[in-house]
Write an enzyme that holds these catalytic residues in place. Structure first.
Site, PDB file in Angstrom:
ATOM      1  N   GLU A   1       6.671   4.904   7.173  1.00 58.14           N
ATOM      2  CA  GLU A   1       6.270   6.097   6.427  1.00 58.14           C
ATOM      3  C   GLU A   1       7.114   7.302   6.838  1.00 58.14           C
ATOM      4  OE1 GLU A   1       1.626   4.780   5.734  1.00 58.14           O
ATOM      5  OE2 GLU A   1       2.139   6.110   7.400  1.00 58.14           O
TER       6      GLU A   1
ATOM      7  N   THR B   1       0.865  -1.184   0.000  1.00 57.49           N
ATOM      8  CA  THR B   1       0.000   0.000   0.000  1.00 57.49           C
ATOM      9  C   THR B   1       0.904   1.238   0.000  1.00 57.49           C
ATOM     10  OG1 THR B   1      -0.238  -0.229   2.415  1.00 57.49           O
ATOM     11  CG2 THR B   1      -2.043  -1.048   1.046  1.00 57.49           C
TER      12      THR B   1
ATOM     13  N   ASN C   1       0.431  10.771   5.463  1.00 63.25           N
ATOM     14  CA  ASN C   1      -0.850  10.435   6.077  1.00 63.25           C
ATOM     15  C   ASN C   1      -1.894  11.530   5.929  1.00 63.25           C
ATOM     16  OD1 ASN C   1      -0.798   7.692   7.512  1.00 63.25           O
ATOM     17  ND2 ASN C   1       1.215   8.563   7.919  1.00 63.25           N
TER      18      ASN C   1
ATOM     19  N   THR D   1      -0.445  -1.431   9.416  1.00 65.21           N
ATOM     20  CA  THR D   1      -1.259  -2.482   8.829  1.00 65.21           C
ATOM     21  C   THR D   1      -0.257  -3.411   8.212  1.00 65.21           C
ATOM     22  OG1 THR D   1      -2.941  -2.706   7.135  1.00 65.21           O
ATOM     23  CG2 THR D   1      -1.905  -0.645   7.308  1.00 65.21           C
TER      24      THR D   1
ATOM     25  N   LYS E   1       4.190  -6.873   4.288  1.00 62.39           N
ATOM     26  CA  LYS E   1       3.911  -5.506   3.865  1.00 62.39           C
ATOM     27  C   LYS E   1       3.519  -4.690   5.083  1.00 62.39           C
ATOM     28  CE  LYS E   1       0.516  -3.537   3.242  1.00 62.39           C
ATOM     29  NZ  LYS E   1      -0.285  -2.577   4.100  1.00 62.39           N
TER      30      LYS E   1
ATOM     31  N   SER F   1      -6.363   6.588   5.379  1.00 61.19           N
ATOM     32  CA  SER F   1      -5.940   5.320   5.988  1.00 61.19           C
ATOM     33  C   SER F   1      -6.731   4.985   7.224  1.00 61.19           C
ATOM     34  CB  SER F   1      -4.451   5.371   6.330  1.00 61.19           C
ATOM     35  OG  SER F   1      -4.175   6.416   7.231  1.00 61.19           O
TER      36      SER F   1
END
Length: 406
Positions: free
Chosen positions: A277, A153, A401, A190, A179, A406
């Site tokens: 991230e 993702t 974000n 996630t 992932k 999300s």
């Protein structure tokens, strides 16, 4: 940009596993976003899942199917989490299993569904169902890397690990993918991971091995302190490389399997942190000297979750007061702060609860400027220890974000 070596290794074929993928356009155009795993009949499959009370529909269905049947297929979509979608979401997850089962000639309860992506939106179920046949037609044994791309993702890089090893003269393979880049604080983060071996392992030991290794890998990472609704980790033993089944922890081969699986799980988990991230730095938080492992873990997570510490690391600012703040709020009962020691790598910044006399800001700044560093804490009250892995918190985390639902 991922931190350190995140190179995708050569992904060895696992006998008894085939993988297919396709572009179903669940959310992303012009990329693979639907992946199917097929396991040979007789494979032993184990799973662990999110502890979130808001567990996603595919998690609920997967747990039910695992308890009922011998699993033959996995189906994974990215772009949509099918979480917080109510009974419709459960029905859609079941529809996915039913359609795959009809096409593959198995029972729907022999299929486990997985989803990752945006929470709170219904699956584009018709597009997903239409993608199953092309994914099945694409099944092949050397598609682990394609699958790693297919489940991404906000990840910037695919994540994989693979080893070959010998037991009693037989060569076996263990290969896995994962992932995740945000919403990472497991009890289970996630986060999706799928690992398979062609070694012969009993069903009960497959579950034992998975639970044991997840505890010290995926349950020891954090990026942002948020636990996903969809976390799932699957371990499969096909037994297709031959040999006598490993059915006891006393079997001398068991310890070797455990060692290799732990290494694979550690790598897959740490790759998630390295690709956090907006991450620019990889941080190991090692806590020792506790009365028990739990209090060491609590202190490590208190440090690893602190946005003040994570932003200081991003800025290469050795503001060690933030570290002792995090130790203090971790809830360790009757902690004698006069016995607490803290290091940045080998540079001691806190001695006996206060500033180390020979410490300089320049020393701390040099460590903080590194792409990889360790925050080490000694609580001075016992022999227990634990380690957690995290990353810094940068401007890009906020940007990613703010731009991604999300």
């Amino acid at each position: 940009m991922a931190v350190g070596d995140v190179t995708m290794p050569h992904m060895h074929v696992v006998n008894g596993v085939k993988i297919g993928s396709t572009e179903a356009y669940v959310r992303y155009p012009n990329r693979r976003d639907l992946v199917v795993f097929k396991f040979v009949e007789g494979s032993h499959v184990a799973g662990v899942f999110t502890q979130s009370a808001f567990a996603a529909a595919p998690v609920l269905v997967s747990k039910k199917h695992l308890a009922e049947s011998a699993i033959r297929y996995l189906i994974i979509n990215t772009g949509n989490a099918n979480a917080a979608t109510g009974q419709t979401g459960v029905i859609n997850a079941q529809k996915t299993c039913t359609k795959l089962a009809e096409l593959a000639g198995v029972e729907s309860s022999q299929v486990l569904p997985f989803s990752t992506g945006v929470i709170g939106e219904q699956l584009p179920i018709e597009r997903l169902l239409d993608g199953i046949q092309p994914a099945l037609q694409d099944l092949k044994d050397d598609a682990w890397t394609e699958a790693a791309f297919g489940i991404m993702t906000t990840d910037t890089t695919p994540k994989g690990a693979s080893e070959q090893f010998e037991l009693d003269g037989v060569v076996y393979t263990m290969t896995g993918i994962s992932k995740g880049a945000g919403m990472i604080r497991p009890n289970m983060a996630t986060m999706l991971s799928f690992v398979a071996t062609d070694a012969p392992i009993s069903q009960s030991l497959v579950q034992t091995l998975l639970k044991t290794t997840v505890e010290q890998s995926f349950n020891r990472i954090t990026i942002d302190g948020d636990t996903s609704t969809n976390d799932s980790c699957i371990f499969v033993a096909t037994g297709q490389a031959g040999g006598v089944e490993i059915s006891s922890e006393q079997d001398p081969r068991y310890s070797k399997i455990l060692e290799i699986l732990q290494r694979i799980m550690n790598r897959l988990a740490q790759l998630i942190v390295r690709d956090g991230e907006g991450a620019t730095k990889f941080i190991t938080v090692a806590v020792e000297g506790g009365e028990n492992t739990q209090e060491c873990c609590d202190v490590a997570y208190s440090i690893a979750h602190s946005p003040l510490i994570k932003t200081a690391v991003f800025a290469s600012d050795p503001n060690w007061g933030r570290i002792v703040m995090a130790i203090g709020k971790a809830g360790v009962p009757q902690l004698d702060v006069s016995k607490v020691q803290v290091w940045l790598d080998d540079v001691q910044i806190c001695r006996d609860g206060g500033a180390a006399a020979d410490y300089t800001e320049e020393q701390g700044a040099r460590v903080m400027a590194q792409a990889e560093m360790t925050i080490r804490v000694d609580l001075g009250r016992g022999t227990a220890k634990d380690t957690v892995y995290t990353c810094d918190l940068s401007y890009d985390y906020v940007k990613i974000n703010a731009d991604y639902r999300s």
